[in-house]
Write an enzyme that holds these catalytic residues in place. Sequence first.
Site, PDB file in Angstrom:
ATOM      1  N   ASP A 147      -3.583   1.714  -6.505  1.00  0.00           N
ATOM      2  CA  ASP A 147      -3.617   1.865  -5.054  1.00  0.00           C
ATOM      3  C   ASP A 147      -2.277   2.332  -4.510  1.00  0.00           C
ATOM      4  O   ASP A 147      -1.284   1.605  -4.582  1.00  0.00           O
ATOM      5  CB  ASP A 147      -4.017   0.531  -4.420  1.00  0.00           C
ATOM      6  N   ASP A 369      -4.043   8.736   0.467  1.00  0.00           N
ATOM      7  CA  ASP A 369      -4.301   7.370   0.035  1.00  0.00           C
ATOM      8  C   ASP A 369      -5.356   7.327  -1.068  1.00  0.00           C
ATOM      9  O   ASP A 369      -6.504   7.724  -0.859  1.00  0.00           O
ATOM     10  CB  ASP A 369      -4.774   6.551   1.239  1.00  0.00           C
TER      11      ASP A 369
END
Length: 492
Positions: A147, A369
Amino acid sequence: MCWQKRDFFLSIILLFVAGNTGAKLAGGHEGSSGTKLELIHRHDLLRNPRNGVHPVPTFQRMKQMFHHDTIRYRALSSRPRMKHGGRISSARRQVQENTGYYQACTNGSGIRAGEMPMYSGADDGTGQYFVHLKVGTPPQKVTLIADTGSELTWTKCNYMCEGAQCGRNLRDRRVFRADDSSTFKTVPCSSSMCKIELANLFSLAQCPSPMDPCAYDYRYLDGSSTVGVFANETVTFSLTNGKKTRLENVLVGCSGSSRGQSFQAADGIIGLGYSNHSFAVKAAKEFGGKFSYCLVDHLSPKNVSSYLIFGSYHETDISPTELQYTELVLGVISPFYAVNMKGISIGGILLGIPNEVWNVNGVGGVIVDSGSSLTFLTQPAYQPVVDALKPSLSSFRTSNQDFAPLEYCFNSTGFDESLVPRLVFHFTDGARFEPPVKSYVIDAATGVKCLGFVNATWPGTSVLGNIMQQNHFWEFDIAKARLGFASSSCSS
């Protein structure tokens, strides 16, 4: 006695992170080398009965993914902004201070690199790709969510644990056994590292005895939570030259309790965000100042892999001359990686989107992201994009199924991608990102496609999610503050 029964431990999300204590590599290498981790999509793990999770229909999986994205975006939009070049820019300085080291590596033998297979996962309610990481001595394999929006690396863990109650919340999952590792060393709660340096990573003030472990308490917005202690550990990498190396003194979080759907099928999170404490920044310091990944289609067959790479990408199907570069804006929307967008064109026509939508130093901006699946556009950008794409789809019957937060879905029988005008993201320095049509007209269920954009509140941040990033190679060059990208099959 189990450590988690002591009264000063609360419920938090712990980390298995690249840490604060001067991570260094142990072991020698010759020639060009690096680390390559396989990225595994979350849906692949959820389809595997051995993970204790029964397969679910595509429609249900997509709905879960959309729900997680919505929760994640709420968390993102509530983060405070920093003035460009603020305090977290020290992470970049730490990398840049090693410039001489990087130059020494590149003279003659090339930069060392490492690659990791990458799979799909979840954090803050989402995070679609996982990696396998080997932690401790001897090494133990854990499966962590990759992440770029997380500072922390953490894993489910047993420490000083005995008896039937040991890890009772973790019995159905693989856990890291800290007591079996000779290199696991907790951070004392009385240390300045615990009290000051780890304060922004949710360390707790409680310290019953000076040498007790530094504890943390973290809860996600979706109700998921985990509790644990910080420690220093060793991470083992397989290098691209066939050798192995160890990254020592890595800050880790050892969690004895973890609850919530966010971590289904994963053991924790590998923090790839921009922060002094993130795994990405620490590992990048040792592998050329950068990391990269390439994401295959999230609906690809299970035997198709993506990769997370620290260092050289010479084994990929990308050559350096194919990469376009644009500036990475670091430390403003912490710990995310922001970019300077100029606008969006569809069918060769630049849309009339106000400049303030893209101003990362104002109330707008865009981040790249890996932990969000969908692409979020704030309302002044969302409406022009959808209005420009809808006419090409007007001959298809609108679907009456609910795919919220996606607003425009249709029966895809007879759909042909050539009907859809090409969309291009334009950056202020001239770089152009042109995703394939399947990345913005996405499959939502059998026979149903949707425009893969979410209408986000203005003012606010827009997000390029991992579906939009698919079939491209992305290089996060922290030392040079730039983002490189190129179309790729993600093969190696």
